[in-house]
Design an enzyme around this catalytic site. Structure first.
Site, mmCIF file in Angstrom:
data_model
loop_
_atom_site.group_PDB
_atom_site.id
_atom_site.type_symbol
_atom_site.label_atom_id
_atom_site.label_comp_id
_atom_site.label_asym_id
_atom_site.label_seq_id
_atom_site.Cartn_x
_atom_site.Cartn_y
_atom_site.Cartn_z
ATOM 1 N N GLY A 215 34.639 39.207 30.968
ATOM 2 C CA GLY A 215 35.777 38.246 31.532
ATOM 3 C C GLY A 215 35.825 37.281 32.577
ATOM 4 O O GLY A 215 37.066 36.619 32.241
ATOM 5 N N ARG B 5 40.491 38.186 24.221
ATOM 6 C CA ARG B 5 39.943 37.462 25.352
ATOM 7 C C ARG B 5 39.842 36.234 25.128
ATOM 8 O O ARG B 5 39.977 35.418 25.411
ATOM 9 C CB ARG B 5 38.422 38.020 24.882
ATOM 10 N N ASP C 100 41.212 43.596 41.364
ATOM 11 C CA ASP C 100 42.328 44.263 41.941
ATOM 12 C C ASP C 100 42.004 45.309 42.583
ATOM 13 O O ASP C 100 42.885 45.034 43.567
ATOM 14 C CB ASP C 100 42.179 45.305 40.319
HETATM 15 P P1 5GP Z 1 38.753 46.244 41.008
HETATM 16 O O1 5GP Z 1 36.826 46.069 40.523
HETATM 17 O O2 5GP Z 1 38.884 45.090 41.560
HETATM 18 O O3 5GP Z 1 39.753 47.332 41.151
HETATM 19 O O4 5GP Z 1 38.693 45.512 39.570
HETATM 20 C C1 5GP Z 1 38.657 44.499 38.523
HETATM 21 C C2 5GP Z 1 38.124 44.682 37.764
HETATM 22 O O5 5GP Z 1 39.169 45.440 36.671
HETATM 23 C C3 5GP Z 1 37.942 43.513 36.431
HETATM 24 O O6 5GP Z 1 36.956 42.692 36.697
HETATM 25 C C4 5GP Z 1 38.169 43.530 36.019
HETATM 26 O O7 5GP Z 1 37.503 43.897 34.625
HETATM 27 C C5 5GP Z 1 39.311 44.701 35.280
HETATM 28 N N1 5GP Z 1 40.639 44.496 35.513
HETATM 29 C C6 5GP Z 1 41.680 44.986 36.617
HETATM 30 N N2 5GP Z 1 43.420 44.284 36.263
HETATM 31 C C7 5GP Z 1 42.399 43.959 34.944
HETATM 32 C C8 5GP Z 1 44.007 43.818 34.266
HETATM 33 O O8 5GP Z 1 45.309 44.000 34.334
HETATM 34 N N3 5GP Z 1 43.620 43.022 32.798
HETATM 35 C C9 5GP Z 1 41.856 43.600 32.266
HETATM 36 N N4 5GP Z 1 42.166 43.227 30.907
HETATM 37 N N5 5GP Z 1 41.688 43.934 33.216
HETATM 38 C C10 5GP Z 1 41.889 44.149 35.021
#
Ligand code: 5GP
Ligand code: MG
Length: 171
Positions: free
Chosen positions: A38, A158, A96
C-alpha cells in the site's frame, strides 16, 4: 466513485511532509522503508522530494483477521537492506488499529536501527487500539474503507491518483 482526497491535495500534503523530513533528517544516514504494498505510491512521491542522500527498503506485513489466526501479523523482511546503525523512516499508507506500525517499529529496532520514525499518509479517526503516534501524518479521515494512491480493494484500484471511497462501502 466518491473522491475523499483529490490528487492536488495529496500533493500539497506530501510536499509539506517532505519539508519536515528534510529538516528532521539532515546530516543523518537514513533509510526510508515502505510497507508493501500500500505505501508504494506514497514512497515514490515522497522520496523524490527528499533532498538528503538516503537508502530505500521494503518490508511486507500481512495481517490475518478473523478465524483462528485473528490478529496475527506475518512479517516478511527478505527484501530489507541492512539497517544496523541507521535511522529509519517507516512509511505506511494508513493507520487503522496501529498493530502493523507498532509491530514493525519493534521489528526494525530489533534489526539494529538506531531510531525509527513513522509516517502515514492516512489515519482513521477513533480506530487506534494499540498506542502508536505517527511522527508524520498526512490526513485524518473518518472510518471508511478507502482506496487509491496505493490502497487497494481486493488488489485493485491502487493506481488511482486520488483517495476514494467505493460506492458500496465494503466495510
Ligand atoms: P492496522 O495494522 O493499523 O490495523 O492496519 C493497517 C493496514 O490495514 C494498512 O497497512 C492497510 O493495509 C490496511 N487498511 C486499513 N484500513 C484500510 C482501508 O480503509 N483501505 C485499505 N485499502 N486498506 C486498509
Ligand atoms: Mg498495509
Amino acid at each position: 466513485m466518491d473522491v475523499l482526497i483529490p490528487e492536488a491535495e495529496i500533493r500539497r500534503r506530501v510536499d509539506a511532509i517532505a519539508a519536515e523530513v528534510n529538516r528532521d533528517f539532515a546530516g543523518r544516514p537514513f533509510t526510508v522503508i515502505g510497507i508493501l504494498t500500500g505505501s508504494l505510491v506514497f514512497l515514490a512521491d515522497l522520496i523524490r522530494l527528499i533532498e538528503h542522500p538516503h537508502q530505500i527498503g521494503l518490508i511486507q506485513a500481512s495481517s490475518y483477521r478473523g478465524g483462528t489466526t485473528s490478529g496475527t501479523l506475518v512479517v516478511n523482511d527478505g527484501l530489507l537492506p541492512d539497517i544496523k546503525g541507521r535511522h529509519v523512516l517507516l512509511l505506511d499508507d494508513i493507520l487503522d488499529t496501529g498493530q502493523t506500525l507498532s509491530r514493525l517499529v519493534e521489528h526494525l529496532l530489533h534489526k539494529g536501527a538506531v531510531s525509527v520514525k513513522t509516517c502515514v499518509l492516512l489515519r482513521k479517526i477513533g480506530r487506534q487500539t494499540i498506542p502508536c503516534e505517527p511522527d508524520y501524518t498526512g490526513f485524518s479521515i473518518p472510518n471508511k474503507f478507502v482506496i487509491g494512491y496505493g490502497l487497494d480493494f481486493a488488489d485493485d484500484y491502487r493506481h488511482l491518483p486520488f483517495i476514494g471511497v467505493l460506492p458500496d462501502d465494503p466495510k
